[in-house]
Design a protein around this motif. Structure first.
Motif, PDB file in Angstrom:
ATOM      1  N   GLY A 117     -13.431  -9.005  42.689  1.00  0.00           N
ATOM      2  CA  GLY A 117     -12.771  -8.049  43.566  1.00  0.00           C
ATOM      3  C   GLY A 117     -12.113  -6.899  42.826  1.00  0.00           C
ATOM      4  O   GLY A 117     -11.743  -5.897  43.441  1.00  0.00           O
ATOM      5  N   ASP A 118     -11.952  -7.020  41.510  1.00  0.00           N
ATOM      6  CA  ASP A 118     -11.404  -5.903  40.734  1.00  0.00           C
ATOM      7  C   ASP A 118     -12.398  -4.747  40.732  1.00  0.00           C
ATOM      8  O   ASP A 118     -13.589  -4.917  41.019  1.00  0.00           O
ATOM      9  N   LEU A 119     -11.883  -3.579  40.356  1.00  0.00           N
ATOM     10  CA  LEU A 119     -12.753  -2.418  40.226  1.00  0.00           C
ATOM     11  C   LEU A 119     -13.142  -2.234  38.760  1.00  0.00           C
ATOM     12  O   LEU A 119     -12.331  -2.419  37.855  1.00  0.00           O
ATOM     13  N   GLY A 120     -14.386  -1.861  38.545  1.00  0.00           N
ATOM     14  CA  GLY A 120     -14.835  -1.505  37.201  1.00  0.00           C
ATOM     15  C   GLY A 120     -14.303  -0.136  36.811  1.00  0.00           C
ATOM     16  O   GLY A 120     -13.632   0.529  37.604  1.00  0.00           O
ATOM     17  N   PRO A 121     -14.602   0.324  35.586  1.00  0.00           N
ATOM     18  CA  PRO A 121     -14.028   1.567  35.081  1.00  0.00           C
ATOM     19  C   PRO A 121     -14.347   2.787  35.937  1.00  0.00           C
ATOM     20  O   PRO A 121     -13.553   3.732  35.977  1.00  0.00           O
ATOM     21  N   THR A 122     -15.475   2.780  36.628  1.00  0.00           N
ATOM     22  CA  THR A 122     -15.815   3.922  37.488  1.00  0.00           C
ATOM     23  C   THR A 122     -15.664   3.581  38.956  1.00  0.00           C
ATOM     24  O   THR A 122     -16.202   4.253  39.816  1.00  0.00           O
ATOM     25  N   GLY A 123     -14.928   2.510  39.254  1.00  0.00           N
ATOM     26  CA  GLY A 123     -14.615   2.199  40.642  1.00  0.00           C
ATOM     27  C   GLY A 123     -15.596   1.290  41.349  1.00  0.00           C
ATOM     28  O   GLY A 123     -15.454   1.049  42.551  1.00  0.00           O
ATOM     29  N   GLN A 124     -16.589   0.760  40.638  1.00  0.00           N
ATOM     30  CA  GLN A 124     -17.488  -0.179  41.300  1.00  0.00           C
ATOM     31  C   GLN A 124     -16.738  -1.474  41.579  1.00  0.00           C
ATOM     32  O   GLN A 124     -15.890  -1.896  40.779  1.00  0.00           O
ATOM     33  N   VAL A 125     -17.024  -2.096  42.713  1.00  0.00           N
ATOM     34  CA  VAL A 125     -16.369  -3.372  43.046  1.00  0.00           C
ATOM     35  C   VAL A 125     -17.105  -4.481  42.291  1.00  0.00           C
ATOM     36  O   VAL A 125     -18.323  -4.606  42.379  1.00  0.00           O
ATOM     37  N   LEU A 126     -16.363  -5.272  41.553  1.00  0.00           N
ATOM     38  CA  LEU A 126     -16.973  -6.322  40.729  1.00  0.00           C
ATOM     39  C   LEU A 126     -17.007  -7.640  41.506  1.00  0.00           C
ATOM     40  O   LEU A 126     -15.978  -8.095  42.007  1.00  0.00           O
ATOM     41  N   ASN A 127     -18.198  -8.207  41.588  1.00  0.00           N
ATOM     42  CA  ASN A 127     -18.378  -9.499  42.262  1.00  0.00           C
ATOM     43  C   ASN A 127     -18.974 -10.508  41.297  1.00  0.00           C
ATOM     44  O   ASN A 127     -19.635 -10.128  40.336  1.00  0.00           O
ATOM     45  N   ASN A 128     -18.779 -11.779  41.610  1.00  0.00           N
ATOM     46  CA  ASN A 128     -19.366 -12.861  40.809  1.00  0.00           C
ATOM     47  C   ASN A 128     -18.981 -12.703  39.339  1.00  0.00           C
ATOM     48  O   ASN A 128     -19.810 -12.843  38.443  1.00  0.00           O
ATOM     49  N   VAL A 129     -17.715 -12.370  39.120  1.00  0.00           N
ATOM     50  CA  VAL A 129     -17.214 -12.092  37.773  1.00  0.00           C
ATOM     51  C   VAL A 129     -16.961 -13.406  37.042  1.00  0.00           C
ATOM     52  O   VAL A 129     -16.408 -14.342  37.621  1.00  0.00           O
ATOM     53  N   SER A 130     -17.365 -13.460  35.782  1.00  0.00           N
ATOM     54  CA  SER A 130     -17.351 -14.717  35.055  1.00  0.00           C
ATOM     55  C   SER A 130     -16.700 -14.602  33.685  1.00  0.00           C
ATOM     56  O   SER A 130     -16.870 -15.472  32.843  1.00  0.00           O
ATOM     57  N   LEU A 131     -15.952 -13.526  33.457  1.00  0.00           N
ATOM     58  CA  LEU A 131     -15.403 -13.309  32.115  1.00  0.00           C
ATOM     59  C   LEU A 131     -14.455 -14.428  31.696  1.00  0.00           C
ATOM     60  O   LEU A 131     -14.518 -14.926  30.576  1.00  0.00           O
ATOM     61  N   VAL A 132     -13.575 -14.836  32.619  1.00  0.00           N
ATOM     62  CA  VAL A 132     -12.601 -15.877  32.277  1.00  0.00           C
ATOM     63  C   VAL A 132     -13.319 -17.191  31.940  1.00  0.00           C
ATOM     64  O   VAL A 132     -12.970 -17.873  30.963  1.00  0.00           O
ATOM     65  N   GLU A 133     -14.359 -17.517  32.714  1.00  0.00           N
ATOM     66  CA  GLU A 133     -15.124 -18.741  32.419  1.00  0.00           C
ATOM     67  C   GLU A 133     -15.734 -18.683  31.021  1.00  0.00           C
ATOM     68  O   GLU A 133     -15.720 -19.675  30.284  1.00  0.00           O
ATOM     69  N   THR A 134     -16.295 -17.522  30.662  1.00  0.00           N
ATOM     70  CA  THR A 134     -16.922 -17.438  29.329  1.00  0.00           C
ATOM     71  C   THR A 134     -15.874 -17.488  28.232  1.00  0.00           C
ATOM     72  O   THR A 134     -16.092 -18.104  27.184  1.00  0.00           O
ATOM     73  N   LEU A 135     -14.720 -16.856  28.470  1.00  0.00           N
ATOM     74  CA  LEU A 135     -13.641 -16.887  27.468  1.00  0.00           C
ATOM     75  C   LEU A 135     -13.189 -18.322  27.213  1.00  0.00           C
ATOM     76  O   LEU A 135     -13.035 -18.750  26.058  1.00  0.00           O
ATOM     77  N   GLN A 136     -12.985 -19.047  28.301  1.00  0.00           N
ATOM     78  CA  GLN A 136     -12.486 -20.416  28.118  1.00  0.00           C
ATOM     79  C   GLN A 136     -13.535 -21.314  27.482  1.00  0.00           C
ATOM     80  O   GLN A 136     -13.222 -22.138  26.622  1.00  0.00           O
ATOM     81  N   ALA A 137     -14.801 -21.109  27.881  1.00  0.00           N
ATOM     82  CA  ALA A 137     -15.856 -21.958  27.323  1.00  0.00           C
ATOM     83  C   ALA A 137     -16.018 -21.707  25.822  1.00  0.00           C
ATOM     84  O   ALA A 137     -16.150 -22.650  25.030  1.00  0.00           O
ATOM     85  N   ALA A 138     -16.002 -20.437  25.436  1.00  0.00           N
ATOM     86  CA  ALA A 138     -16.175 -20.121  24.010  1.00  0.00           C
ATOM     87  C   ALA A 138     -14.978 -20.589  23.197  1.00  0.00           C
ATOM     88  O   ALA A 138     -15.122 -21.137  22.098  1.00  0.00           O
ATOM     89  N   ALA A 139     -13.771 -20.385  23.747  1.00  0.00           N
ATOM     90  CA  ALA A 139     -12.564 -20.790  23.026  1.00  0.00           C
ATOM     91  C   ALA A 139     -12.506 -22.306  22.857  1.00  0.00           C
ATOM     92  O   ALA A 139     -12.141 -22.818  21.797  1.00  0.00           O
ATOM     93  N   ASP A 140     -12.889 -23.035  23.893  1.00  0.00           N
ATOM     94  CA  ASP A 140     -12.906 -24.500  23.785  1.00  0.00           C
ATOM     95  C   ASP A 140     -13.880 -24.940  22.692  1.00  0.00           C
ATOM     96  O   ASP A 140     -13.572 -25.807  21.880  1.00  0.00           O
ATOM     97  N   ARG A 141     -15.068 -24.337  22.685  1.00  0.00           N
ATOM     98  CA  ARG A 141     -16.098 -24.775  21.740  1.00  0.00           C
ATOM     99  C   ARG A 141     -15.670 -24.532  20.286  1.00  0.00           C
ATOM    100  O   ARG A 141     -15.965 -25.322  19.405  1.00  0.00           O
ATOM    101  N   ILE A 142     -14.949 -23.414  20.049  1.00  0.00           N
ATOM    102  CA  ILE A 142     -14.587 -23.075  18.662  1.00  0.00           C
ATOM    103  C   ILE A 142     -13.236 -23.688  18.289  1.00  0.00           C
ATOM    104  O   ILE A 142     -12.726 -23.474  17.189  1.00  0.00           O
ATOM    105  N   ASP A 143     -12.663 -24.494  19.192  1.00  0.00           N
ATOM    106  CA  ASP A 143     -11.328 -25.082  18.963  1.00  0.00           C
ATOM    107  C   ASP A 143     -10.310 -23.999  18.637  1.00  0.00           C
ATOM    108  O   ASP A 143      -9.621 -24.058  17.623  1.00  0.00           O
ATOM    109  N   TRP A 144     -10.255 -23.015  19.520  1.00  0.00           N
ATOM    110  CA  TRP A 144      -9.440 -21.828  19.271  1.00  0.00           C
ATOM    111  C   TRP A 144      -7.991 -22.183  18.950  1.00  0.00           C
ATOM    112  O   TRP A 144      -7.372 -21.588  18.067  1.00  0.00           O
ATOM    113  N   ASP A 145      -7.446 -23.150  19.666  1.00  0.00           N
ATOM    114  CA  ASP A 145      -6.019 -23.435  19.514  1.00  0.00           C
ATOM    115  C   ASP A 145      -5.705 -24.363  18.349  1.00  0.00           C
ATOM    116  O   ASP A 145      -4.539 -24.622  18.061  1.00  0.00           O
TER     117      ASP A 145
END
Lengths: 764, 157
Positions: A403-431
């Motif tokens: 539901g956020d807007l992209g840099p030029t105002g496009q409405v973003l749907n099916n956004v998955s950035l948080v899922e990818t961040l958490q998945a990558a961080a978990d795999r690399i034992d970020w913490d």
């Protein structure tokens, strides 16, 4: 396309061209030949910038076996480059980069053609050489294209003059006020050199002209319909008199999207009446074909004390080289990728492509993005470090969400950035606690498009019930056609993908497709194949229903049988229908697909050929490095990519796109750089231009995230390009974590890291 | 100046007239029509032109044809005399092939590795194939395919 996925989807079935490729039987462009074929070769300029005073081909023509030698005078008005027609096929009055073609030879043998090229006598008067963007923008800079105003230019392109090819800008919100009131402002500059696609098969084509003047081109190419249009535009041949057939393609990565060797083959074939083949050597590939633009990226970012990103100002000057090819489109991608997948209150970004006296640049997997993302994601880590916020938390805090807007105002749907961040961080034992002295971890986040535009397909049923998919899409190696689209089409037809036949990528026999570009093939050609299969099935069901005495809507098809949904005994085999169909003149299903353009705030951009990302997808890269304090050598200990692909059609080839893209990106991050001196390429070979080998990269750990799209087949999103974007920033951030010193220029060589260790801010 | 050369390729005997200084790659591709072997760099850096000389991998783009007389030359076309070699089957099945231009060189080099070392570890595979460049796959699936081929060896090497 929201229909349930057939059972062929989601499985790692083998690709239909695999057997031919492992046995050496697959025919590439370099393997193709025609009876009576001549060999072409181009004589090239030794100067970066010079006036041509005279050209003498007498000695070249005297070489035994030479059939014709053409020069700029023979090719007047033949201008290439799709958006600014600025590139003469053969230089006429001046050359603008070392390696620019000045004459084209056709001869009986490659040796004779090469000998003739050495004997083309050209008298040059050197001109001042513009060897960098900085020099090109100086007030008193020599103008590389003094006749620019006379060129045909795509209407959207905006240009102030001088050595600027095109200028795109993005303005949203009140950046000035936010910078005024922000708690912190960060400013950085980053440098990225040119890198090359380095497909193992270079550019190669054959052209033949028949008695009616119809030109047939065989080419190792990614986009046959675009090539046909290019040829028509450059050589003023009607589209209907050109046929392009794609050979096997030994890698493309964006380097084979535009006309290259083909127009030379055609003009030589027209003159000689013989088929003509032109194959670029590795050196020609490296000095005279369209690499990724270098860039200088400057950015200022306003941030609140709690790490909330407020506003960003950015400037990217891309080095386009002497000609424009795709740079006017690429600059607009810089707007979207320098903003990145974050929430902003205001943005002000300007991106330009600048002429210099180097080979003209073009498209390379995710064009324009790695340069911008190296800068943006590296600066995010500086911000995190200086504000005392964990880089993962800083990204999670600012990441775009549904539901956020992209840099030029496009409405973003099916956004998955948080899922990818958490998945990558978990795999690399970020913490987990820091891995120790001179070891570090780094993250980067990316977003990318799934290009739209039309795709069409036929699905034909032959007399014996064999199904043939006829698609204009091009298999360049990804598996998108011979695995993915084949699986989709076979699944819709209820057959084993191995039983499907494919005819593809020939403007003479297959319907239109916008080409293997922009991560689009699986999604767009896949949707077209579904539509064609549905059309064929409905024709088959009409025939079967008449025979079985039921309604077409009551029928389904699987395993070679058409059955009544409620009465499986009421059935007809596909081959029976084929025979019935044959009496009606055969069956052909047709399907076309074109997504409506993604809406965005058109007033927010100027000069942008691409204003929004269609079916955007997201990814996070995470890595762990160790640095040798004595030598500066960086070892990549682990590399993780979590990428949203919407819906996995073929896990093995989907992962293959991610691992392959990541390793190309690691190459740009750590090894690859086209080194120029006065416009000349100093490392035009694989000895000195270092591609990553098995001893340079670790096993790439991939996590395929599935957040389905609304319009891709069964929810699929584009996959091919995105993974190349993240590595430079992820690795730079890990090195900074290990050493405490930033790296603001690629590639991250041992020497550069060693220098950074020896003085704060001395990285160069 | 041309010379007659007697070459043994994939267990067949051939007589070719080759220029002095002709490279084996060009003789294979242009004179014998064995186009499976590829040229990508022409200077022995990328391994696309790998063939076996008496079972050992060499870069045929910088190997003189004349050097190969009296030796046993194996190209991608000569692997797997009873159907595809296990390495070829594994490459096709396990996603080790994308554009495929590097594939003939890789499968030939990998077959030589397995001949020499039937059960190599990952590090040994990585070292043995570090002279072959692939621009598409990122190498994961190539390593996996060689491991799988080692596990399925049926003596067809």
């Amino acid at each position: 396309m929201t229909a349930p996925a057939p059972d062929t989807v989601g499985r790692s079935v083998g690709r239909l061209d695999g057997g031919a490729k492992v046995t050496g039987r697959y025919e590439y462009g370099v393997d193709a030949s025609r009876p009576g074929m001549l060999w072409a070769r181009l004589a090239r300029s030794p100067h970066a910038h010079a006036r041509i005073l005279s050209v003498d081909t007498t000695a070249a023509l005297a070489v035994p076996g030479v059939r014709v030698v053409l020069t700029g005078a023979d090719t007047l008005g033949y201008l290439a480059s799709r958006y600014v027609r600025d590139e003469p096929l053969l230089a006429l009055d001046r050359v603008r980069y070392p390696g620019e073609p000045v004459a084209a030879v056709a001869a009986d043998t490659q040796e004779a053609a090469e000998a003739a090229c050495r004997l083309v006598r050209v008298e040059y008067e050197p001109l001042p050489v513009i060897s960098s963007v900085e020099e090109a923008l100086a007030d008193d800079a020599t103008v590389i294209h003094p006749d620019w105003a006379s060129y045909w230019v795509s209407p959207i392109i905006r240009r102030p003059g001088g050595n600027v090819v095109s200028h795109a800008s993005l303005r949203r919100g009140d950046t000035a006020a936010l910078f005024e009131s922000a708690d912190h402002v960060f400013e950085d500059t980053f440098e990225v050199p040119m890198v090359h696609q380095a497909s193992l098969e270079g550019r190669v084509a054959i052209a033949e002209v028949d008695d009616a003047g119809v030109v047939h081109v065989w080419s190792s190419h990614q986009y046959p319909f675009g090539l046909r249009q290019d040829i028509s535009d450059i050589l003023h041949i009607p589209l209907g008199k050109i046929r392009v057939t794609v050979t096997g393609v030994g890698g493309g990565f964006g380097g084979k999207l535009y006309a290259g060797a083909e127009p030379y083959c055609i003009i030589l074939a027209q003159r000689t009446g013989r088929p003509v083949k032109l194959r670029y050597t590795r050196e020609e590939e490296m000095i005279a074909t369209s690499p990724r633009m270098g860039a200088t990226v400057r950015l200022r970012t306003a941030v609140a004390a709690d790490g909330t990103l407020l506003a960003r100002e950015g400037w990217i000057d891309y080095d386009s080289g002497a000609y424009s090819e795709s740079s006017p489109g690429v600059v607009s991608v810089g707007l979207l990728t320098l903003a990145g997948p974050y929430r902003w209150q205001a943005l002000s970004i300007d991106t330009r492509a600048i002429y210099t006296n180097k080979a003209g640049c073009g498209s390379y997997r995710a064009p324009g993005a790695p340069q911008a993302v190296f800068a943006g994601e590296s600066q995010l880590d500086r911000i995190a470090r200086e504000l005392g916020i964990d880089p993962l938390r800083l990204r999670l805090h600012n990441a775009v969400r549904d539901g956020d807007l992209g840099p030029t105002g496009q409405v973003l749907n099916n956004v998955s950035l948080v899922e990818t961040l958490q998945a990558a961080a978990d795999r690399i034992d970020w913490d987990s606690a820091g891995a120790g002295h001179l070891r570090g971890k780094g993250l980067s986040c990316t977003w990318w498009t799934t290009t739209g535009m039309p795709s069409s397909a036929y699905v034909r049923m032959d007399e014996d019930g064999t199904f043939v998919l006829i698609t204009g899409a091009t298999e360049i190696g990804t598996g998108a056609v011979t695995a993915g689209v084949a699986q989709i089409c076979a699944g819709e037809l209820g057959i084993d993908p191995a039983d499907l036949k494919i005819v593809s990528a020939d403007t003479g026999t297959t319907p239109y497709d916008f080409g293997a570009q922009g991560s689009r093939t699986l999604v767009q050609a896949g949707n077209a194949a579904i539509a064609a299969a549905e059309d064929l099935k409905s024709q088959m069901f009409d025939i079967a229903a008449a025979k079985l005495g039921c309604q077409a809507e009551e029928l389904e098809m699987s395993d070679g049988e058409i059955r009544h949904t409620n009465d499986p005994e009421l059935s007809l085999s596909v081959s029976d229908v084929a025979r019935l169909g044959g009496t009606r003149g055969g069956l052909l299903g047709r399907g076309s697909y074109e997504q409506p353009p993604t809406p965005y705030d058109a007033d927010s951009v100027q000069g942008a050929m691409i204003g929004a990302f269609n079916i955007p997808s997201f990814a996070t890269h995470a890595c762990e490095v160790s640095v040798d304090g004595a030598t500066g050598e960086v070892t990549l200990d682990r590399y993780v990519v979590a990428q949203d692909v919407g819906r996995v059609v073929n896990p093995r080839y989907c992962e293959g796109q991610v691992t392959g893209g990541a390793v190309q990106g690691i190459g740009q991050a750590m090894f690859e750089e086209i080194i120029h001196r006065g416009g000349h390429v100093m490392n035009p070979n694989f000895t000195d231009y270092k591609l990553p080998t098995l001893s340079d990269v670790p096993h790439i750990e991939t996590i395929l995230v599935e957040v389905p799209s609304d319009s891709g087949p069964y929810g699929a999103k584009g996959v091919g390009e995105q993974a190349i974007i993240g590595p430079p920033a992820a690795i730079a951030n890990a090195v900074r974590d290990a050493t405490g010193h930033p790296i603001q220029r690629l590639p991250i060589t041992a020497e550069r890291v060693w220098q950074s260790l020896r003085g704060p801010g001395t990285a160069s | 100046m041309s010379h007659p050369l007697r070459l043994t390729v994939n267990d067949g005997e051939y007589l070719v007239i080759a220029a002095a200084g002709a490279y084996l790659l060009d003789v294979l591709r242009d004179d014998l029509g064995l186009q499976g072997t590829k040229e990508a760099c022409a200077e022995g850096e990328c391994g696309s032109c790998t063939v076996l000389i008496d079972g050992e991998p060499v870069d045929s783009c910088i190997y003189f044809a004349a050097q190969a007389t009296g030796k046993r030359i194996t190209t991608v076309e000569g692997l797997g005399r009873n159907g595809a070699h296990p390495v070829q089957r594994a490459f096709a099945a396990l996603g080790a092939v994308q554009c495929g231009f590097c594939t003939p060189g890789f499968v030939v080099a990998a077959a030589a590795l397995l001949q020499r070392s039937p059960n190599p570890g990952v590090d040994e595979i990585r070292e043995a194939l570090a002279g072959n460049l692939c621009r598409c796959t990122g190498y994961n699936n190539i390593v996996a395919a060689v491991l799988a081929a080692a596990g399925s060896q049926d003596g067809d090497a």
